[in-house]
Design a protein around this motif. Structure first.
Motif, PDB file in Angstrom:
ATOM      1  N   LEU A 145      47.285  44.112  27.475  1.00 49.88           N
ATOM      2  CA  LEU A 145      45.941  44.104  28.218  1.00 49.88           C
ATOM      3  C   LEU A 145      46.159  43.769  29.488  1.00 49.88           C
ATOM      4  N   ALA A 146      46.928  42.748  29.818  1.00 50.04           N
ATOM      5  CA  ALA A 146      46.923  42.277  31.279  1.00 50.04           C
ATOM      6  C   ALA A 146      47.555  43.434  32.222  1.00 50.04           C
ATOM      7  N   GLU A 147      48.716  44.215  31.498  1.00 50.05           N
ATOM      8  CA  GLU A 147      49.182  45.359  32.318  1.00 50.05           C
ATOM      9  C   GLU A 147      48.302  46.228  32.474  1.00 50.05           C
ATOM     10  N   GLU A 148      47.422  46.863  31.408  1.00 49.90           N
ATOM     11  CA  GLU A 148      46.547  47.832  31.653  1.00 49.90           C
ATOM     12  C   GLU A 148      45.422  47.281  32.704  1.00 49.90           C
ATOM     13  N   THR A 149      45.001  46.084  32.520  1.00 52.53           N
ATOM     14  CA  THR A 149      43.885  45.727  33.480  1.00 52.53           C
ATOM     15  C   THR A 149      44.343  45.672  34.886  1.00 52.53           C
ATOM     16  N   MET A 150      45.674  45.163  35.224  1.00 52.65           N
ATOM     17  CA  MET A 150      46.133  45.167  36.439  1.00 52.65           C
ATOM     18  C   MET A 150      46.392  46.705  37.037  1.00 52.65           C
ATOM     19  N   LYS A 151      46.663  47.607  36.278  1.00 48.26           N
ATOM     20  CA  LYS A 151      46.860  48.914  36.682  1.00 48.26           C
ATOM     21  C   LYS A 151      45.244  49.559  37.220  1.00 48.26           C
ATOM     22  N   HIS A 152      44.152  48.988  36.454  1.00 47.90           N
ATOM     23  CA  HIS A 152      43.077  49.679  36.632  1.00 47.90           C
ATOM     24  C   HIS A 152      42.744  49.051  38.041  1.00 47.90           C
ATOM     25  N   ILE A 153      42.825  47.713  38.299  1.00 47.01           N
ATOM     26  CA  ILE A 153      42.387  46.903  39.613  1.00 47.01           C
ATOM     27  C   ILE A 153      42.948  47.612  40.940  1.00 47.01           C
ATOM     28  N   GLU A 154      44.574  47.702  40.552  1.00 45.09           N
ATOM     29  CA  GLU A 154      45.456  48.330  41.615  1.00 45.09           C
ATOM     30  C   GLU A 154      44.654  49.751  42.131  1.00 45.09           C
ATOM     31  N   ASN A 155      44.173  50.452  40.982  1.00 42.70           N
ATOM     32  CA  ASN A 155      43.588  51.842  41.295  1.00 42.70           C
ATOM     33  C   ASN A 155      42.384  51.609  42.096  1.00 42.70           C
ATOM     34  N   VAL A 156      41.461  50.562  41.730  1.00 40.63           N
ATOM     35  CA  VAL A 156      40.193  50.343  42.315  1.00 40.63           C
ATOM     36  C   VAL A 156      40.565  49.889  43.820  1.00 40.63           C
ATOM     37  N   PHE A 157      41.440  49.201  44.030  1.00 42.45           N
ATOM     38  CA  PHE A 157      41.697  48.747  45.472  1.00 42.45           C
ATOM     39  C   PHE A 157      42.297  49.846  46.174  1.00 42.45           C
ATOM     40  N   MET A 158      42.992  50.797  45.594  1.00 44.55           N
ATOM     41  CA  MET A 158      43.410  52.036  46.356  1.00 44.55           C
ATOM     42  C   MET A 158      42.353  52.957  46.621  1.00 44.55           C
ATOM     43  N   THR A 159      41.678  53.288  45.640  1.00 46.85           N
ATOM     44  CA  THR A 159      40.657  54.606  45.794  1.00 46.85           C
ATOM     45  C   THR A 159      39.330  53.897  46.104  1.00 46.85           C
ATOM     46  N   GLY A 160      38.924  52.874  45.916  1.00 47.57           N
ATOM     47  CA  GLY A 160      37.785  52.411  46.117  1.00 47.57           C
ATOM     48  C   GLY A 160      36.536  52.727  45.068  1.00 47.57           C
ATOM     49  N   ASN A 161      37.066  53.500  44.199  1.00 51.83           N
ATOM     50  CA  ASN A 161      36.117  53.964  43.202  1.00 51.83           C
ATOM     51  C   ASN A 161      36.109  53.017  41.931  1.00 51.83           C
ATOM     52  N   ALA A 162      34.841  52.817  41.446  1.00 48.85           N
ATOM     53  CA  ALA A 162      34.854  51.864  40.180  1.00 48.85           C
ATOM     54  C   ALA A 162      35.641  52.758  38.977  1.00 48.85           C
ATOM     55  N   ILE A 163      36.142  52.020  37.925  1.00 47.91           N
ATOM     56  CA  ILE A 163      36.911  52.648  36.738  1.00 47.91           C
ATOM     57  C   ILE A 163      36.227  51.961  35.479  1.00 47.91           C
ATOM     58  N   LEU A 164      36.148  52.551  34.637  1.00 49.79           N
ATOM     59  CA  LEU A 164      35.384  52.450  33.124  1.00 49.79           C
ATOM     60  C   LEU A 164      36.384  52.456  32.193  1.00 49.79           C
ATOM     61  N   PHE A 165      36.900  51.494  31.374  1.00 46.08           N
ATOM     62  CA  PHE A 165      37.942  51.752  30.250  1.00 46.08           C
ATOM     63  C   PHE A 165      37.409  50.844  29.129  1.00 46.08           C
ATOM     64  N   GLU A 166      38.026  51.252  28.058  1.00 49.20           N
ATOM     65  CA  GLU A 166      37.886  50.357  26.682  1.00 49.20           C
ATOM     66  C   GLU A 166      39.271  49.981  26.235  1.00 49.20           C
ATOM     67  N   TYR A 167      39.094  48.815  25.448  1.00 49.92           N
ATOM     68  CA  TYR A 167      40.390  48.054  24.670  1.00 49.92           C
ATOM     69  C   TYR A 167      39.769  47.220  23.376  1.00 49.92           C
ATOM     70  N   LYS A 168      40.691  47.000  22.704  1.00 50.82           N
ATOM     71  CA  LYS A 168      40.535  46.200  21.374  1.00 50.82           C
ATOM     72  C   LYS A 168      41.098  44.974  21.549  1.00 50.82           C
ATOM     73  N   LEU A 169      40.335  43.862  20.782  1.00 54.13           N
ATOM     74  CA  LEU A 169      41.091  42.549  20.781  1.00 54.13           C
ATOM     75  C   LEU A 169      40.466  41.931  19.275  1.00 54.13           C
ATOM     76  N   PRO A 170      41.676  41.436  18.584  1.00 50.55           N
ATOM     77  CA  PRO A 170      41.417  40.925  17.438  1.00 50.55           C
ATOM     78  C   PRO A 170      40.454  39.643  17.594  1.00 50.55           C
ATOM     79  N   GLN A 171      39.522  39.398  16.823  1.00 51.61           N
ATOM     80  CA  GLN A 171      38.678  38.015  16.832  1.00 51.61           C
ATOM     81  C   GLN A 171      38.457  37.614  15.336  1.00 51.61           C
TER      82      GLN A 171
END
Length: 832
Positions: A145-171
């Motif tokens: 999840l950390a890898e996926e989150t950082m990939k999206h953050i870098e993409n936002v800094f690069m393009t300036g466009n907001a990104i929406l994504f989904e993920y699952k966590l055990p609780q």
């Protein structure tokens, strides 16, 4: 680094009066500095003048200073105060909004460090700010999840466009699904808003399942299901709608409902939509109405419509269920046409018809029903009477309430009863009646059928079927039932004979699949089986021999009987298969044995007929060698005498062999006849022992006798019995051990039988060789043959001679310890 919860105070600004006071204070400070810098006493008058001038100057200049210098400064300060107050209000509003948002909020910089955090509403105790603030994403989240989150953050800094994504966590014990939106809020920070969408996902699944369930139900329905929007345009169309109206789904979706109705209904339909939109009222919602429909081919047909409304997203939708009532109308028309003929039909029927009103009072009955009335009761006396009066058993048995339910629900009812009735001879008999109850208008109709004979035949049929089933299952033969498609049933013996464990596996096969590719006559099994089956269907029966194949590939001969019969109105075959493998093998063995016996008999007859030709040259050899040995033809030297003696001994040995062969051949050819006489058993033993005594002494063998004094005489062929006894004694001596041994001859009288046994302490016989002893031309060991000599015929001849006397011969032996041969012969025989 702060938690996203701003609460900083905004500082105040001095009023205009305060500003003015500051200016006066500055002037006074200037004057005070002048006083300090000059002597007070010498310049007191100057000081007072200066003070007066200063005050006068301040009084004159203050308005000017305020207008040209302090007023702009004061205006700027006032504007700043207003901005700070607005900012404070904005921050308070922002803080209120942030606190009201139910989602989790994260502020993350380019270094992947959490700079701000707010837990989701209700999760503050479980997710404290210190667990995130100042820590890197990789320290808090799972690696994936950390890898996926950082990939999206870098993409936002690069393009300036907001990104929406989904993920699952055990609780705890469940998996939660989240939706994250990453947006850039400054040059080096992003805001991540995380929302728990688990419930939404579950709702989407339920909605999808409900939609699929609705689709399956609607597509399998026999009635047309059509949905339209508030404008009356079609948005759903099932398969039944296509069958009823003739339109494909693509032809009607988005089209108005008016294409499905005749012109006369269209204006009323449009007005109804307007009325529903304006007031929410409708004349047909929630009701079932009869209308006319318009098919694609422009034909009209009657239909029933049930209409309902529902809302979604503030919009109104209509769903109608439409049923084509053409057949129903046609049936009603036929019913109306037939009502005039009902009475005629009822009176001509073979069953009893009765019609009852809604309260179960008798309205009408036909001629057959009148026969069930008590003797002497007329039809006019029962019309109008209640069923409880005419049938007292109706109420206690519960049928009264069942009849009322038929009237109420329209569901027909069928049952059987046993009724006691008087026959034409005034004898009470049991009658089985089948009663069918059905709704007639608002009343009840009853049809009563006498099924007594059918019941009796049914019981006989059941008994017959039980007998057949018992035979079917208990038969040791395979029994199969087949039709033109193949097998459809078989008994347990079928599975056992063909090697199958499951009936379902067997009945999937065809007759050719349980047979080898071809039959012994070379004909293809499939073609031959079809011919046999066709013949049985035509002629009613077919019996033949067949080669079947078991599941393990083993073939077997079978006797097959195909019998055609009618089963529930269908012509079928019963195939009875009997495994005749043993019988066929026995027949083959019998034929083979007959051939062997014929061959053996021919051989024996040949040898028996050759006895003269074989003995004549041997007698000449023996006679001339004896004459030469006696010196009648001239004296012989020692060497010649030795040669002549060898010739004589060899001739004698050959004569014994020929005698054995001839004896055996005579027995097998049936030409040996016994000369039955009464002889002394003791004399028989003495003569036999005399023949073997010298040989026994030579081999250092002791002979022991055990004679039953009760057995003095017996019947039989003395010569042949002595031949058997001598043969056994000779073998006992021959096969004794080199150091000698003991031979015991015992004769006992046992229940009318003379029992002879010869036991020795010789070399014995191995168990696997015992079965060879009494067979012709066989010896237990070729080495023994070479060492001890013999033809192997002695015991075979002995066995046949004993059997000619009606007795039997047996042997027991322990290898290395000795053997015991026993033969028994009946004491009394018919004397020739």
């Amino acid at each position: 680094m702060t938690e996203i919860n701003p609460e900083k105070p905004i500082g105040g600004v001095s009023s205009l009066i305060s500003t003015y006071r500051i200016v006066l204070t500055l002037v006074l400070l200037i004057l005070f500095s002048e006083i300090v810098s000059h002597s007070i006493i010498p310049h007191l008058s100057g000081f007072l003048g200066a003070l007066f001038d200063s005050l006068l100057l301040v009084t004159i200049l203050s308005p000017l200073l305020y207008l040209f210098m302090f007023k702009p400064i004061l205006f700027h300060i006032n504007q700043r105060r207003l901005v700070e107050e607005a900012l404070q209000k904005s921050e308070i509003k922002t803080r209120s909004i942030f606190q009201a948002i139910p989602d989790m909020l994260f502020m993350i910089n380019k270094g992947a460090v959490f700079m701000g955090f707010k837990a989701a509403k209700g999760m503050e105790p479980l997710m404290p700010a210190q667990a995130f603030l100042g820590k890197k994403v990789s320290e808090v989240l799972s690696p994936k999840l950390a890898e996926e989150t950082m990939k999206h953050i870098e993409n936002v800094f690069m393009t300036g466009n907001a990104i929406l994504f989904e993920y699952k966590l055990p609780q705890k014990d469940t998996i939660h699904e989240y939706e994250a939106k990453v947006s850039r809020i400054s040059g080096d920070e992003v805001l991540c808003i995380v929302r728990d969408i688990t419930d939404r996902k579950k709702a989407e699944i339920v909605l999808k399942e409900n939609e699929e369930r609705f689709r399956l139900i609607s597509e399998s329905a026999n009635d047309a299901i059509i949905t339209a929007d508030s404008k009356g345009d079609i948005i759903f169309w099932n398969n039944a709608a296509y069958k009823i109206f003739g339109y494909d789904k693509e032809e009607v979706i988005g089209k108005p409902l008016t294409i499905l109705m005749p012109e006369i209904y269209r204006d009323e339909h449009r007005n109804g939509l307007k009325r529903l939109a304006a007031s929410g009222e409708s004349h047909v919602i929630g009701k079932t109405v009869e209308l006319s429909g318009l098919r694609k081919d422009s034909t009209l047909f009657p239909l029933e419509l049930s209409l309902s409304t529902w809302k979604a997203g503030g919009a109104i939708f209509f769903t109608g269920i439409l049923r084509d009532t053409t057949e129903q109308k046609h049936a009603e028309e036929l019913l109306r046409c037939s009502e005039g003929r009902l009475s005629k039909f009822m009176n001509s029927a073979t069953d009893a018809f009765t019609i009852w009103d809604s309260k179960l009072n008798l309205v009408e009955l036909n001629t057959v029903a009148s026969r069930y009335l008590p003797r002497g009761v007329r039809i006019s006396e029962v019309i109008g009477k209640n069923i409880k009066v005419l049938e007292p058993d109706a109420k206690p048995s519960g049928r009264y309430d069942q009849f009322l339910n038929v009237i109420k629900t329209g569901e027909p009812l069928t049952f059987e009863i046993l009724s006691l009735q008087l026959n034409y001879d005034n004898v009470v008999v049991d009658r089985y009646l089948n009663i069918r109850a059905f709704k007639v208008d608002d009343g009840l109709g009853l049809i009563t059928t006498d099924i007594t004979e059918r019941k009796r035949m049914g019981e006989e049929l059941i008994q017959s079927e039980e007998k057949y089933h018992t035979l079917y299952e208990s038969s040791s033969d395979a029994i199969m039932l087949l039709d033109e498609k193949g097998f459809f049933d078989c008994n347990d013996a079928t599975l056992r004979i063909f090697g199958y464990s499951n009936k379902d596996d067997f009945i999937k096969l065809t007759p050719s699949q349980v047979s080898p590719p071809s039959q012994p006559d070379g004909m293809d099994s499939g073609l031959a089986a079809n011919n046999k089956i066709a013949y049985a269907f035509t002629k009613g029966m077919n019996q033949f021999e067949w080669v079947h194949r078991r599941k393990n590939g083993e073939d077997f001969h079978a006797d097959v009987l195909l019998s055609a019969f009618n089963l529930r109105g269908k012509q079928v075959l019963q195939a009875t298969v009997r495994d005749i493998t043993d019988r066929k093998r026995a027949q083959e063995l019998h034929i083979e044995n007959v051939q062997l016996e014929n061959e053996s008999k021919a051989k024996s007859e040949f040898l028996a007929s050759m006895s003269h030709e074989l003995r004549t040259p041997l007698n000449a050899i023996l006679g001339f060698s004896d004459i030469m040995n006696m010196g009648i033809g001239g004296n012989l030297n020692e060497k010649q005498k030795e040669y002549v003696k060898d010739i004589y001994n060899a001739g004698n040995h050959l004569l014994l062999i020929i005698d054995d062969i001839l004896d055996l051949s005579k027995v097998e050819a049936g030409k040996m006849e016994l000369a039955i006489e009464k002889f002394s058993v003791l004399e028989l033993l003495e003569e036999s022992l005399t023949l073997i005594k010298n040989k026994a002494i030579k081999h250092n063998i002791e002979i022991i006798r055990d004679i039953d004094p009760r057995l003095e005489f017996m019947d039989g062929d003395k010569k042949r019995v002595k031949q058997v006894l001598f043969n056994l004694l000779s073998n006992a001596v021959k096969f004794s051990k080199e150091g000698g041994g003991t031979i015991t001859i015992a004769v006992k009288k046992i229940d009318g039988v003379a029992n002879f046994s010869v036991s020795d302490t010789g070399i014995g016989i191995e168990e696997n060789n015992l079965n060879k002893l009494f067979k012709e031309f066989q010896q237990v060991d070729s080495g023994i043959c070479r060492k001890y000599g013999g033809t192997g015929l002695g015991l075979a001849i002995s066995k046949k001679l004993v059997e000619l006397h009606g007795g039997k011969i047996t042997v027991k032996s322990i290898y290395g310890k000795g053997s015991t041969f026993t033969f028994s012969i009946p004491i009394q025989h018919e004397v020739n």
